[in-house]
Enzyme design. Structure first.
Site, short mmCIF file in Angstrom:
data_model
loop_
_atom_site.label_atom_id
_atom_site.label_comp_id
_atom_site.label_asym_id
_atom_site.label_seq_id
_atom_site.Cartn_x
_atom_site.Cartn_y
_atom_site.Cartn_z
N ASN A 115 0.82 -1.22 0.00
CA ASN A 115 0.00 0.00 0.00
C ASN A 115 0.85 1.27 0.00
O ASN A 115 0.43 2.31 -0.53
CB ASN A 115 -0.91 0.03 1.24
CG ASN A 115 -2.14 -0.85 1.05
OD1 ASN A 115 -2.60 -1.04 -0.08
ND2 ASN A 115 -2.65 -1.40 2.14
N HIS A 360 -0.92 -8.50 4.38
CA HIS A 360 0.42 -7.91 4.32
C HIS A 360 0.46 -6.54 3.62
O HIS A 360 1.43 -6.22 2.91
CB HIS A 360 1.41 -8.87 3.63
CG HIS A 360 1.17 -10.32 3.95
ND1 HIS A 360 1.31 -10.81 5.23
CD2 HIS A 360 0.74 -11.35 3.19
CE1 HIS A 360 1.00 -12.10 5.23
NE2 HIS A 360 0.63 -12.45 4.01
N CYS A 361 -0.62 -5.77 3.78
CA CYS A 361 -0.71 -4.43 3.13
C CYS A 361 -0.65 -4.51 1.61
O CYS A 361 -0.24 -3.55 0.95
CB CYS A 361 0.37 -3.48 3.63
SG CYS A 361 0.24 -3.10 5.37
N VAL A 362 -1.01 -5.66 1.04
CA VAL A 362 -1.11 -5.76 -0.42
C VAL A 362 -2.56 -6.13 -0.74
O VAL A 362 -2.83 -7.05 -1.52
CB VAL A 362 -0.11 -6.79 -1.01
CG1 VAL A 362 0.06 -6.58 -2.53
CG2 VAL A 362 1.25 -6.67 -0.35
#
Ligand SMILES: Cc1ncc(COP(=O)(O)O)c(C=O)c1O
Length: 404
Positions: A115, A360-362
Protein backbone atom coordinates in the site's frame (compact mmCIF):
# COMPACT_ATOMS: atom_id res chain seq x y z
CA UNK A 1 27.31 -19.76 8.20
CA UNK A 2 25.62 -17.00 10.21
CA UNK A 3 24.79 -19.10 13.27
CA UNK A 4 27.46 -17.47 15.45
CA UNK A 5 25.72 -14.10 14.96
CA UNK A 6 22.70 -15.32 16.92
CA UNK A 7 24.72 -14.52 20.06
CA UNK A 8 24.43 -10.82 19.15
CA UNK A 9 20.62 -10.83 19.46
CA UNK A 10 19.09 -10.77 22.97
CA UNK A 11 15.89 -12.50 21.82
CA UNK A 12 17.90 -15.31 20.18
CA UNK A 13 20.08 -15.83 23.26
CA UNK A 14 17.05 -16.69 25.39
CA UNK A 15 16.83 -20.32 26.42
CA UNK A 16 13.55 -20.81 24.64
CA UNK A 17 14.26 -18.48 21.73
CA UNK A 18 11.56 -18.31 19.06
CA UNK A 19 11.85 -19.34 15.43
CA UNK A 20 11.27 -15.77 14.31
CA UNK A 21 10.10 -15.86 10.69
CA UNK A 22 8.39 -12.48 10.39
CA UNK A 23 11.42 -10.61 9.10
CA UNK A 24 9.63 -9.10 6.10
CA UNK A 25 7.64 -7.12 8.68
CA UNK A 26 10.40 -6.16 11.10
CA UNK A 27 13.74 -7.73 12.06
CA UNK A 28 15.30 -8.43 15.43
CA UNK A 29 17.91 -6.03 16.82
CA UNK A 30 21.50 -6.80 17.82
CA UNK A 31 23.09 -5.53 21.06
CA UNK A 32 25.08 -2.82 19.27
CA UNK A 33 21.87 -1.20 18.00
CA UNK A 34 20.07 -1.42 21.34
CA UNK A 35 23.09 -0.10 23.22
CA UNK A 36 23.50 2.88 20.90
CA UNK A 37 19.94 3.92 21.73
CA UNK A 38 20.52 3.82 25.47
CA UNK A 39 23.96 5.46 25.04
CA UNK A 40 22.26 8.45 23.45
CA UNK A 41 19.80 8.89 26.31
CA UNK A 42 22.37 8.17 29.02
CA UNK A 43 25.41 10.03 27.75
CA UNK A 44 24.61 12.78 25.22
CA UNK A 45 20.84 13.41 25.06
CA UNK A 46 21.16 16.63 23.08
CA UNK A 47 20.05 17.73 19.63
CA UNK A 48 22.07 17.47 16.44
CA UNK A 49 22.89 20.10 13.84
CA UNK A 50 22.15 23.04 16.13
CA UNK A 51 23.68 23.35 19.58
CA UNK A 52 27.44 23.74 19.86
CA UNK A 53 27.84 22.35 23.38
CA UNK A 54 29.37 18.91 23.98
CA UNK A 55 26.12 16.97 23.74
CA UNK A 56 25.10 18.73 20.55
CA UNK A 57 28.52 18.28 18.95
CA UNK A 58 28.64 14.57 19.77
CA UNK A 59 25.13 13.97 18.37
CA UNK A 60 25.94 15.91 15.17
CA UNK A 61 29.09 13.85 14.70
CA UNK A 62 27.35 10.50 15.25
CA UNK A 63 24.47 11.43 12.93
CA UNK A 64 26.92 12.35 10.16
CA UNK A 65 28.72 9.03 10.68
CA UNK A 66 25.40 7.16 10.50
CA UNK A 67 24.54 8.89 7.23
CA UNK A 68 27.98 8.04 5.87
CA UNK A 69 27.48 4.35 6.73
CA UNK A 70 24.17 4.30 4.86
CA UNK A 71 25.61 6.16 1.85
CA UNK A 72 28.43 3.62 1.61
CA UNK A 73 26.09 0.63 2.04
CA UNK A 74 23.97 1.60 -0.98
CA UNK A 75 26.89 3.19 -2.88
CA UNK A 76 25.45 6.71 -2.95
CA UNK A 77 27.64 9.30 -4.62
CA UNK A 78 27.31 11.68 -1.70
CA UNK A 79 26.33 11.48 1.95
CA UNK A 80 24.01 14.44 1.27
CA UNK A 81 21.81 12.19 -0.86
CA UNK A 82 20.69 10.22 2.21
CA UNK A 83 17.60 11.55 4.01
CA UNK A 84 16.44 10.11 7.34
CA UNK A 85 12.72 9.41 7.37
CA UNK A 86 10.31 7.64 9.71
CA UNK A 87 9.93 4.62 7.40
CA UNK A 88 9.73 3.64 3.73
CA UNK A 89 6.16 4.96 3.63
CA UNK A 90 7.34 8.43 4.63
CA UNK A 91 10.07 8.24 1.96
CA UNK A 92 7.59 7.31 -0.78
CA UNK A 93 5.24 10.07 0.33
CA UNK A 94 8.10 12.57 0.13
CA UNK A 95 8.58 11.55 -3.51
CA UNK A 96 4.86 11.61 -4.32
CA UNK A 97 4.12 14.92 -2.64
CA UNK A 98 7.49 16.53 -3.23
CA UNK A 99 7.66 16.28 -7.02
CA UNK A 100 5.49 18.55 -9.19
CA UNK A 101 2.73 17.05 -11.32
CA UNK A 102 0.46 18.14 -14.13
CA UNK A 103 -2.96 16.71 -14.85
CA UNK A 104 -2.55 13.75 -17.22
CA UNK A 105 1.00 12.88 -16.11
CA UNK A 106 1.37 9.10 -15.95
CA UNK A 107 2.82 7.09 -13.07
CA UNK A 108 3.37 3.36 -13.51
CA UNK A 109 3.49 0.85 -10.66
CA UNK A 110 3.14 -2.94 -10.50
CA UNK A 111 0.16 -5.10 -9.52
CA UNK A 112 1.84 -6.51 -6.37
CA UNK A 113 2.68 -3.27 -4.58
CA UNK A 114 2.57 -2.68 -0.85
CA UNK A 115 0.00 0.00 0.00
CA UNK A 116 2.89 2.39 0.65
CA UNK A 117 3.78 2.24 -3.04
CA UNK A 118 0.17 2.35 -4.21
CA UNK A 119 -1.90 4.63 -2.00
CA UNK A 120 0.29 7.77 -2.46
CA UNK A 121 -0.18 7.44 -6.24
CA UNK A 122 -3.91 6.76 -5.92
CA UNK A 123 -4.09 9.89 -3.78
CA UNK A 124 -2.33 11.89 -6.52
CA UNK A 125 -4.79 10.50 -9.04
CA UNK A 126 -7.70 11.53 -6.82
CA UNK A 127 -6.40 14.96 -5.90
CA UNK A 128 -4.28 16.09 -8.86
CA UNK A 129 -5.60 14.16 -11.84
CA UNK A 130 -2.47 12.16 -12.57
CA UNK A 131 -3.06 8.89 -14.40
CA UNK A 132 -2.00 5.76 -12.55
CA UNK A 133 -1.25 2.73 -14.73
CA UNK A 134 -0.39 -0.77 -13.60
CA UNK A 135 1.94 -3.33 -15.19
CA UNK A 136 0.25 -6.72 -15.15
CA UNK A 137 2.57 -9.44 -13.84
CA UNK A 138 2.94 -12.86 -15.44
CA UNK A 139 0.62 -15.53 -13.97
CA UNK A 140 3.40 -16.64 -11.59
CA UNK A 141 3.83 -13.03 -10.33
CA UNK A 142 7.16 -12.47 -12.13
CA UNK A 143 7.61 -9.13 -13.89
CA UNK A 144 6.24 -8.88 -17.42
CA UNK A 145 8.78 -6.71 -19.22
CA UNK A 146 6.82 -6.87 -22.50
CA UNK A 147 3.71 -5.59 -20.78
CA UNK A 148 5.78 -2.80 -19.21
CA UNK A 149 7.26 -1.77 -22.56
CA UNK A 150 3.83 -1.78 -24.23
CA UNK A 151 2.47 0.43 -21.43
CA UNK A 152 5.38 2.88 -21.77
CA UNK A 153 4.83 2.98 -25.53
CA UNK A 154 1.13 3.64 -25.08
CA UNK A 155 1.56 6.61 -22.75
CA UNK A 156 4.70 7.98 -24.45
CA UNK A 157 5.94 11.32 -23.22
CA UNK A 158 3.17 11.54 -20.61
CA UNK A 159 5.17 9.00 -18.57
CA UNK A 160 6.71 10.86 -15.61
CA UNK A 161 7.54 8.21 -13.03
CA UNK A 162 7.85 4.46 -12.64
CA UNK A 163 7.73 3.27 -9.03
CA UNK A 164 8.17 -0.44 -8.32
CA UNK A 165 8.98 -2.62 -5.36
CA UNK A 166 12.38 -4.16 -5.99
CA UNK A 167 11.35 -7.30 -4.09
CA UNK A 168 7.71 -7.87 -3.25
CA UNK A 169 6.71 -8.40 0.38
CA UNK A 170 3.76 -10.40 -0.97
CA UNK A 171 5.88 -13.18 -2.50
CA UNK A 172 9.62 -12.35 -2.43
CA UNK A 173 9.70 -12.01 -6.23
CA UNK A 174 12.16 -9.40 -7.54
CA UNK A 175 11.83 -7.19 -10.62
CA UNK A 176 14.69 -6.41 -13.05
CA UNK A 177 15.23 -2.85 -11.81
CA UNK A 178 18.26 -2.06 -13.97
CA UNK A 179 16.46 -2.96 -17.22
CA UNK A 180 13.30 -1.15 -16.12
CA UNK A 181 15.27 1.99 -15.20
CA UNK A 182 16.96 1.98 -18.61
CA UNK A 183 13.61 1.84 -20.42
CA UNK A 184 12.08 4.43 -18.07
CA UNK A 185 14.88 6.90 -18.78
CA UNK A 186 14.37 6.49 -22.52
CA UNK A 187 11.03 8.24 -21.90
CA UNK A 188 12.72 10.97 -19.82
CA UNK A 189 10.79 9.69 -16.82
CA UNK A 190 12.08 9.04 -13.29
CA UNK A 191 12.62 5.65 -11.68
CA UNK A 192 11.75 5.23 -8.00
CA UNK A 193 12.34 1.96 -6.20
CA UNK A 194 10.57 0.70 -3.11
CA UNK A 195 13.57 -1.04 -1.58
CA UNK A 196 11.92 -2.05 1.69
CA UNK A 197 12.48 -5.74 0.94
CA UNK A 198 15.67 -5.51 -1.10
CA UNK A 199 18.10 -3.36 0.91
CA UNK A 200 17.93 -5.74 3.92
CA UNK A 201 18.47 -8.91 1.89
CA UNK A 202 20.60 -8.26 -1.19
CA UNK A 203 23.40 -6.01 -2.36
CA UNK A 204 21.76 -2.79 -3.61
CA UNK A 205 23.96 -0.35 -5.52
CA UNK A 206 22.00 2.74 -6.50
CA UNK A 207 24.59 3.89 -9.03
CA UNK A 208 24.83 0.53 -10.74
CA UNK A 209 21.03 0.24 -10.89
CA UNK A 210 20.96 3.78 -12.34
CA UNK A 211 17.78 4.72 -10.52
CA UNK A 212 16.59 8.11 -9.28
CA UNK A 213 15.15 7.32 -5.82
CA UNK A 214 15.05 4.44 -3.39
CA UNK A 215 12.93 4.20 -0.24
CA UNK A 216 13.95 1.79 2.51
CA UNK A 217 12.96 0.66 5.99
CA UNK A 218 15.81 0.63 8.50
CA UNK A 219 13.62 -1.31 10.96
CA UNK A 220 13.78 -4.22 8.47
CA UNK A 221 17.60 -3.97 8.51
CA UNK A 222 18.23 -4.70 12.21
CA UNK A 223 17.64 -1.00 12.96
CA UNK A 224 15.28 0.73 15.37
CA UNK A 225 11.58 0.98 14.70
CA UNK A 226 10.35 4.30 13.38
CA UNK A 227 13.41 4.76 11.16
CA UNK A 228 13.61 4.68 7.38
CA UNK A 229 15.59 6.27 4.61
CA UNK A 230 15.23 7.99 1.28
CA UNK A 231 18.05 8.16 -1.22
CA UNK A 232 17.69 10.38 -4.26
CA UNK A 233 19.97 11.85 -6.90
CA UNK A 234 21.24 15.11 -5.47
CA UNK A 235 19.92 17.34 -8.27
CA UNK A 236 16.45 15.84 -7.82
CA UNK A 237 16.51 16.24 -4.05
CA UNK A 238 17.71 19.79 -4.50
CA UNK A 239 14.76 20.71 -6.70
CA UNK A 240 12.12 18.67 -4.84
CA UNK A 241 9.66 20.30 -2.42
CA UNK A 242 9.98 19.30 1.26
CA UNK A 243 6.83 17.85 2.80
CA UNK A 244 8.06 18.66 6.28
CA UNK A 245 9.20 22.25 6.32
CA UNK A 246 10.14 24.18 9.45
CA UNK A 247 13.09 24.16 11.83
CA UNK A 248 16.35 22.91 10.22
CA UNK A 249 14.92 23.03 6.69
CA UNK A 250 16.02 26.57 5.86
CA UNK A 251 19.25 28.51 5.77
CA UNK A 252 17.31 31.59 6.77
CA UNK A 253 13.82 33.04 6.67
CA UNK A 254 12.22 36.48 6.46
CA UNK A 255 8.62 37.47 7.16
CA UNK A 256 7.83 36.90 3.50
CA UNK A 257 10.44 34.48 2.12
CA UNK A 258 12.70 31.51 2.87
CA UNK A 259 16.08 30.39 1.69
CA UNK A 260 15.95 26.63 1.70
CA UNK A 261 18.70 24.55 3.25
CA UNK A 262 20.50 22.08 1.01
CA UNK A 263 19.50 18.39 1.11
CA UNK A 264 19.24 16.41 3.30
CA UNK A 265 18.46 19.07 5.96
CA UNK A 266 15.70 20.52 3.79
CA UNK A 267 13.64 17.31 4.30
CA UNK A 268 14.33 16.72 7.99
CA UNK A 269 12.19 19.40 9.60
CA UNK A 270 11.86 19.58 13.39
CA UNK A 271 13.78 17.90 16.16
CA UNK A 272 14.89 14.49 14.91
CA UNK A 273 14.91 11.01 16.37
CA UNK A 274 18.65 11.23 17.07
CA UNK A 275 18.80 8.00 19.04
CA UNK A 276 17.12 6.35 16.05
CA UNK A 277 19.48 7.91 13.53
CA UNK A 278 22.60 6.91 15.47
CA UNK A 279 21.23 3.39 16.02
CA UNK A 280 20.42 3.21 12.30
CA UNK A 281 24.10 3.81 11.59
CA UNK A 282 24.99 0.97 13.93
CA UNK A 283 22.50 -1.35 12.23
CA UNK A 284 23.98 -0.58 8.83
CA UNK A 285 27.50 -1.03 10.20
CA UNK A 286 26.38 -4.43 11.44
CA UNK A 287 24.99 -5.42 8.02
CA UNK A 288 28.05 -3.98 6.28
CA UNK A 289 30.16 -6.73 7.84
CA UNK A 290 28.03 -9.40 6.15
CA UNK A 291 28.31 -10.65 2.60
CA UNK A 292 24.88 -9.61 1.30
CA UNK A 293 25.01 -12.16 -1.53
CA UNK A 294 25.58 -14.86 1.08
CA UNK A 295 22.62 -13.51 3.10
CA UNK A 296 20.40 -13.87 0.04
CA UNK A 297 21.68 -17.42 -0.66
CA UNK A 298 21.17 -18.45 2.96
CA UNK A 299 17.56 -17.26 2.89
CA UNK A 300 16.93 -19.16 -0.34
CA UNK A 301 18.38 -22.31 1.22
CA UNK A 302 15.91 -22.04 4.13
CA UNK A 303 13.06 -21.26 1.77
CA UNK A 304 13.87 -24.40 -0.25
CA UNK A 305 13.56 -26.51 2.90
CA UNK A 306 10.14 -25.02 3.60
CA UNK A 307 9.00 -25.16 -0.02
CA UNK A 308 10.00 -28.77 -0.57
CA UNK A 309 8.15 -29.89 2.53
CA UNK A 310 4.87 -28.05 1.98
CA UNK A 311 4.43 -27.62 -1.77
CA UNK A 312 2.26 -30.73 -2.27
CA UNK A 313 0.01 -30.02 0.70
CA UNK A 314 -3.68 -29.62 -0.01
CA UNK A 315 -5.45 -27.08 -0.15
CA UNK A 316 -2.63 -24.58 0.25
CA UNK A 317 -0.71 -22.85 -2.55
CA UNK A 318 2.55 -20.91 -2.48
CA UNK A 319 2.25 -17.43 -4.02
CA UNK A 320 4.74 -16.84 -6.85
CA UNK A 321 7.00 -19.29 -8.66
CA UNK A 322 7.40 -22.71 -7.05
CA UNK A 323 11.20 -22.36 -7.33
CA UNK A 324 12.43 -20.75 -4.11
CA UNK A 325 15.39 -19.27 -6.01
CA UNK A 326 12.90 -16.73 -7.33
CA UNK A 327 11.35 -15.91 -3.95
CA UNK A 328 14.39 -15.12 -1.75
CA UNK A 329 13.52 -15.73 1.89
CA UNK A 330 9.76 -15.34 1.55
CA UNK A 331 7.28 -18.21 1.50
CA UNK A 332 3.79 -16.76 1.36
CA UNK A 333 1.02 -19.33 1.37
CA UNK A 334 -2.58 -19.03 0.21
CA UNK A 335 -4.62 -20.93 2.76
CA UNK A 336 -7.86 -21.60 0.88
CA UNK A 337 -10.64 -21.58 3.47
CA UNK A 338 -8.31 -22.44 6.34
CA UNK A 339 -8.09 -19.82 9.10
CA UNK A 340 -4.69 -18.21 8.50
CA UNK A 341 -4.75 -16.12 11.70
CA UNK A 342 -5.69 -19.07 13.91
CA UNK A 343 -2.91 -21.16 12.40
CA UNK A 344 -0.41 -18.32 12.96
CA UNK A 345 -1.46 -18.10 16.62
CA UNK A 346 -1.21 -21.87 16.99
CA UNK A 347 2.30 -21.89 15.48
CA UNK A 348 3.37 -19.27 18.01
CA UNK A 349 1.71 -20.80 21.07
CA UNK A 350 2.35 -24.48 20.38
CA UNK A 351 5.65 -24.42 18.49
CA UNK A 352 7.30 -21.05 19.28
CA UNK A 353 7.26 -20.12 15.58
CA UNK A 354 6.38 -16.52 14.65
CA UNK A 355 4.98 -15.80 11.19
CA UNK A 356 2.63 -13.24 9.65
CA UNK A 357 -0.93 -13.83 8.51
CA UNK A 358 -3.30 -11.58 6.56
CA UNK A 359 -2.97 -9.45 3.46
CA UNK A 360 0.42 -7.91 4.32
CA UNK A 361 -0.71 -4.43 3.13
CA UNK A 362 -1.11 -5.76 -0.42
CA UNK A 363 -4.92 -5.72 -0.25
CA UNK A 364 -5.19 -4.84 -3.94
CA UNK A 365 -3.60 -8.13 -5.05
CA UNK A 366 -5.78 -10.28 -2.77
CA UNK A 367 -8.97 -8.33 -3.50
CA UNK A 368 -8.50 -8.58 -7.28
CA UNK A 369 -8.19 -12.36 -6.98
CA UNK A 370 -10.89 -12.94 -4.37
CA UNK A 371 -8.49 -14.23 -1.70
CA UNK A 372 -10.15 -12.46 1.22
CA UNK A 373 -8.46 -14.83 3.66
CA UNK A 374 -5.02 -13.48 2.73
CA UNK A 375 -1.98 -15.66 3.22
CA UNK A 376 0.32 -17.00 5.88
CA UNK A 377 3.85 -15.75 5.31
CA UNK A 378 7.17 -17.05 6.64
CA UNK A 379 10.12 -14.74 5.94
CA UNK A 380 13.70 -15.57 6.85
CA UNK A 381 16.80 -13.55 7.67
CA UNK A 382 20.49 -14.40 8.07
CA UNK A 383 20.08 -15.42 11.74
CA UNK A 384 17.46 -18.05 10.99
CA UNK A 385 18.59 -21.66 10.94
CA UNK A 386 17.64 -24.86 9.15
CA UNK A 387 15.99 -25.91 12.44
CA UNK A 388 13.73 -22.83 12.19
CA UNK A 389 12.76 -23.74 8.63
CA UNK A 390 12.11 -27.39 9.49
CA UNK A 391 10.18 -26.55 12.63
CA UNK A 392 7.97 -24.12 10.75
CA UNK A 393 7.32 -26.54 7.88
CA UNK A 394 6.63 -29.55 10.12
CA UNK A 395 4.28 -27.75 12.49
CA UNK A 396 2.59 -25.93 9.61
CA UNK A 397 1.82 -29.31 7.98
CA UNK A 398 0.39 -30.60 11.26
CA UNK A 399 -1.73 -27.48 11.66
CA UNK A 400 -3.09 -27.66 8.10
CA UNK A 401 -3.99 -31.30 8.60
CA UNK A 402 -5.66 -30.54 11.92
CA UNK A 403 -7.78 -27.72 10.47
CA UNK A 404 -8.66 -29.49 7.18
C1 LIG B 1 7.59 -3.78 -0.09
C2 LIG B 1 7.28 -2.85 1.07
N1 LIG B 1 7.11 -1.56 0.82
C3 LIG B 1 6.84 -0.68 1.79
C4 LIG B 1 6.71 -1.10 3.10
C5 LIG B 1 6.40 -0.10 4.15
O1 LIG B 1 7.52 0.03 4.97
P1 LIG B 1 7.50 0.96 6.25
O2 LIG B 1 6.75 0.22 7.29
O3 LIG B 1 8.95 1.14 6.59
O4 LIG B 1 6.85 2.22 5.89
C6 LIG B 1 6.86 -2.45 3.41
C7 LIG B 1 6.65 -2.94 4.78
O5 LIG B 1 6.38 -4.09 5.02
C8 LIG B 1 7.16 -3.35 2.37
O6 LIG B 1 7.34 -4.64 2.61
Amino acid sequence: MFTHLREDFPTLREENSPSYLDNACVTLKPDSVIESITDYYRMYPGCGGRSVHRYGTQVSKLVIEARQSIAKFINAKSVNEVVFTRNATHSLNQIAKGLSWNKGDVIITGDREHNSNLVPWLQLAEEQGIEHRIVKSNPDNTFNLDNFEELCDEVGDRLKLVSLSHIGNLDGVSVPVKKIAKITHQYDALMAVDGAQSTPHTRVDVQDLDIDFIAFSIHKMCGPSGMGGLWGRYDLLNSMRSIQSGGQTVETSNYDSVKWAAPPAKFEGGLGNYAGMIASGNAINYLSKLDMNAVHEHEIKLNKIITNKIKHLDPIKIIGPEDANQRGGICSILMGDLPAHDIAILLDEAANVMVRSGQHCVHSWFNARGHANGSLRASAYFYNTEEDANLFADTFIEAVEAFS
